[in-house]
Design an enzyme around this catalytic site. Structure first.
Site, PDB file in Angstrom:
ATOM      1  N   GLU A 427       0.840  -1.188   0.000  1.00 23.26           N
ATOM      2  CA  GLU A 427       0.000   0.000   0.000  1.00 23.26           C
ATOM      3  C   GLU A 427       0.882   1.247   0.000  1.00 23.26           C
ATOM      4  O   GLU A 427       1.616   1.502   0.948  1.00 23.26           O
ATOM      5  CB  GLU A 427      -0.897   0.003   1.248  1.00 23.26           C
ATOM      6  CG  GLU A 427      -1.729   1.260   1.394  1.00 23.26           C
ATOM      7  CD  GLU A 427      -2.542   1.277   2.704  1.00 23.26           C
ATOM      8  OE1 GLU A 427      -2.423   0.328   3.496  1.00 23.26           O
ATOM      9  OE2 GLU A 427      -3.272   2.253   2.912  1.00 23.26           O
ATOM     10  N   ASP A 500      -1.222  -0.987   5.623  1.00 20.71           N
ATOM     11  CA  ASP A 500      -1.226  -0.439   6.974  1.00 20.71           C
ATOM     12  C   ASP A 500      -2.263  -1.177   7.812  1.00 20.71           C
ATOM     13  O   ASP A 500      -3.239  -1.698   7.292  1.00 20.71           O
ATOM     14  CB  ASP A 500      -1.609   1.053   6.946  1.00 20.71           C
ATOM     15  CG  ASP A 500      -0.528   1.905   6.296  1.00 20.71           C
ATOM     16  OD1 ASP A 500       0.623   1.435   6.204  1.00 20.71           O
ATOM     17  OD2 ASP A 500      -0.850   3.031   5.863  1.00 20.71           O
ATOM     18  N   ASP A 502      -4.831  -0.421   9.418  1.00 21.38           N
ATOM     19  CA  ASP A 502      -5.961   0.452   9.741  1.00 21.38           C
ATOM     20  C   ASP A 502      -7.138   0.124   8.818  1.00 21.38           C
ATOM     21  O   ASP A 502      -7.071  -0.808   8.025  1.00 21.38           O
ATOM     22  CB  ASP A 502      -5.558   1.928   9.622  1.00 21.38           C
ATOM     23  CG  ASP A 502      -5.061   2.271   8.220  1.00 21.38           C
ATOM     24  OD1 ASP A 502      -5.294   1.470   7.280  1.00 21.38           O
ATOM     25  OD2 ASP A 502      -4.444   3.330   8.062  1.00 21.38           O
ATOM     26  N   ASP A 504      -8.436   1.644   6.242  1.00 22.94           N
ATOM     27  CA  ASP A 504      -8.158   1.726   4.807  1.00 22.94           C
ATOM     28  C   ASP A 504      -7.363   0.514   4.332  1.00 22.94           C
ATOM     29  O   ASP A 504      -7.629  -0.041   3.271  1.00 22.94           O
ATOM     30  CB  ASP A 504      -7.368   3.004   4.485  1.00 22.94           C
ATOM     31  CG  ASP A 504      -8.283   4.218   4.403  1.00 22.94           C
ATOM     32  OD1 ASP A 504      -9.517   4.018   4.367  1.00 22.94           O
ATOM     33  OD2 ASP A 504      -7.762   5.347   4.397  1.00 22.94           O
TER      34      ASP A 504
END
Ligand code: TTJ
Length: 644
Positions: A427, A500, A502, A504
């Site tokens: 990402e 990541d 998180d 997203d």
């Protein structure tokens, strides 16, 4: 009722339940969350049998605040009369004699849904208490067991009632199960699946722990199951439904199917007596044979074939189908204990005839639909032949193993031993840069994905395909996609998604997984897809020239790491991959000796299909909720297996 099967005296009966407690695995499988929920399925299965016999239209499952589960039906009530051989009330035997359930039932299809079909006594044996209330003949009857099936309250009358039905409430024993927490979504999925399979029966789920309540009732049964699965897709045909009872074999066949545009693969689910047959078997074989013959014959008779006959795969491209058969218990045969594959031979011909005859009739009566469908099959056939030809040509001109023109974004691995190579899909460009520095250049390749294009809230897969990132991904993997995907051509043994930790990141993961599942399914089912799990913390301190450090993947690990590093520690909390340097990223997330990876492990295509519908559906809030509820970076998702 059978009259010569009961000779066990009460001591042996108790002994039976003790055996269940000693070796619960033999009766319910693992004593984890899966096994725990089997306790419910065993009880619900009995209520379903009664409803399928035509008694009662509503089944209610309630999880109470004390962690117990209640199942209520509106059937005739478990018989309370004295069983002659045993001299005890029949209801008492149902809960204390293994396998007794069916002997008191006149249903041909007993054990609906219960995986091992071992009956209510097993649930009783593995519970701290089990209460039975029967409403029948204007009376309320009650009895109670405690402590793994010890009868503490003999059958008693509690007073008059106008209701009819059976209520069983039990609380699982924490000494047996690694968890005794019932999961609302697991129960809802099970009830919904049953509601689809038995149209018209209402399943109510109440969760008194949260106040949540849900009802599942589908008058049109399987047809609504298909509608639900195909929700967002563009239909090529209406939902086509067949239902037939074969007098000779006493096999009841129900089939719903629909074709959709822009879908490459086939989704066929099958059930035998409401048990999901993951590995198919005779009913699926019959379905495939009959479908192939019906469509080929129809196409041929109407001059629609261009030369060769259609292959089964041409005919099934884009189909969603559910086959549900019900057969008498005595001819219900499975390949193994786990009941994944039906083996009853007669079912093949029965189902084959149903689909052949009914579909032929349907196509004759619905010429326009028939034409659309056959055109699609012929198009699939031509695409398949063209792909085959192109591949043969590529092979013969020895271009086959040459690298495709790769995007300049890819940092390739040097080795040509493809199965040892790993592709990291990372990402963001900046983390991509770090990964490039931290990688093993022989075997590890890096493909950065920009977060932005994936982040839209209304992603359609067709649009994703036109997206440059995905085009690059398909090229990089090197084995085509969709119908022409050939797993023997893949350029990487492991494809690792690195995002990541998180929301997203989770969203990107699910989009990629969905993409792989839909267009390169074998990559997923053959276990080539992995998710990298970066740590959440680094605990460190410097003592002179010595650096002491520990990484932590959860809050519990953080506490342990603090102790290990000792007084004077500092903590890095990583909010994203970008906060790590190349060495840290290598140590924690990329180096096979020290990293944490989870392997995407598809155990249950039913759930995957469902997950994909939620994730790819139009409702962005559902999707966000799903990600928030289900993707927890501190624990490993149930679909994923930890590996190095
Ligand atoms: C058997 O034949 C006579 C009439 O009653 C039939 C019967 O067994 N009915 C029945 C059983 N209804 N409901 C059950 C049942 C419901 C639950 C929730 C749990 C169990 C073990 C049985």
């Amino acid at each position: 009722m059978s009259n010569n099967t009961y000779n066990a005296d009460s001591i042996q009966v108790l002994h039976g339940l003790d055996a269940v407690r000693k070796r619960p695995g033999m009766y319910i499988g693992p004593t984890n969350s899966t096994g725990l929920h089997h306790l419910i399925w065993e009880i619900v299965g009995n209520a379903i049998d009664e409803a399928m016999c035509g008694y009662g239209k509503t089944i209610t499952v309630t999880i109470f605040k004390d962690g117990s589960c209640g199942v209520l039906d509106e059937g005739r009530g478990i018989p309370v009369g004295i069983n002659k051989e045993e001299g005890r009330p029949a209801v008492e035997l149902v809960f204390s004699e293994l396998h007794a359930g069916g002997k008191f039932s006149d249903s041909a299809y007993k054990n609906a849904g219960g995986l091992h079909g071992v009956g209510a006594a097993v649930t009783n044996a593995l519970s701290v208490y089990l209460d039975v209330t029967v409403y029948n003949d204007g009376e309320i009857y009650h009895l109670r067991y405690e402590n793994g099936g010890h009868l503490v309250t003999k059958l008693e009358k509690l007073g008059p009632t106008k209701k009819r039905g059976t209520l069983v409430r039990f609380k699982p024993d924490p000494e047996i199960f690694s968890t005794v927490e019932f999961k609302a979504d697991v129960i809802q999925d099970h009830l919904q699946e049953n509601a689809f399979l038995i149209g018209g029966v209402k399943f109510i789920f109440n969760d008194e722990r949260t106040g949540e309540s849900k009802t599942f009732c589908y008058e049109k049964g399987l047809q609504e199951y298909i509608a639900n699965m195909n929700g967002e897709k563009s239909p090529l045909t209406p939902i086509i439904h067949f239902h037939e009872f074969d007098e000779d074999s006493r096999v009841e066949t129900e089939i719903s199917l629909q074709y959709c545009n822009g879908v490459y693969d086939e989704t066929i689910f099958s059930y035998a007596n409401l048990i999901r047959t993951r590995d198919g078997g005779s009913h699926e074989t019959g379905f495939r044979n009959g479908l192939t013959r019906a469509i080929n014959d129809f196409a041929e008779n109407n001059g629609l074939l261009k030369g060769k006959k259609l292959e089964g795969a041409d005919i099934r491209e884009g189909i969603t189908a559910i086959i549900s058969i019900k057969i008498p218990e005595d001819i219900l045969l499975f390949e193994s204990q786990t009941k994944g594959k039906l083996t009853t031979p007669v079912v093949t011909t029965v189902v084959q005839n149903v689909i052949y005859n009914k579909l032929t009739y349907y196509l004759t009566e619905n010429k326009e639909i028939a034409l659309d469908l056959i055109h699609k099959c012929v198009a699939s056939q031509q695409a398949r032949m063209a792909a085959r030809k192109a591949k043969e040509e590529a092979r013969s001109s020895k271009k086959a193993k040459q690298e495709v023109i790769l995007s300049d974004k890819l940092t390739p691995a040097q080795s040509k031993q493809y199965m040892l190579n790993e592709l990291f899909i990372v990402e963001g460009d900046s983390a991509g840069g770090t990964a490039k520095k931290g990688r093993d250049r022989i075997h590890q390749a890096i493909l950065p994905l920009r977060g932005k294009p994936l982040n839209t809230d209304s992603v359609s897969l067709d649009r994703l395909l036109q997206n440059e990132e995905f085009a690059t991904l398909i090229n990089t993997i090197g084995a085509g996609f969709g119908q022409t995907f050939d797993i023997s051509d893949i350029h990487y043994g492991k494809i690792i998604i690195m995002t990541d930790a998180d929301t997203d990141g989770a969203h990107i993961q699910t989009l990629l997984l969905t993409f792989f599942y839909k267009y390169m399914k074998q990559l997923v089912t053959a276990g080539h897809i992995y998710i990298a799990v970066p740590p959440l913390y680094r605990v460190f301190k410097e003592e002179g020239h010595k650096k002491i450090q520990q990484y932590a993947w959860s809050d519990e690990e953080l506490e342990i790491a603090k102790k290990k590093v000792g007084a004077g520690y500092k903590i890095n909390r990583y909010k994203g991959l970008g906060e790590m340097d190349a060495i840290q990223l290598k140590e924690t997330t990329m180096d096979p000796r020290t990293r944490l990876l989870v392997k995407v492990d598809i155990e249950d295509p039913f759930l995957v299909e469902k997950r994909i519908n939620v994730l790819m559906g139009r409702d962005a809030s559902l999707r966000r909720k799903w990600v928030e509820d289900n993707v927890d970076f501190n624990t490993v998702d149930t679909f994923l297996k930890e590996v190095k």
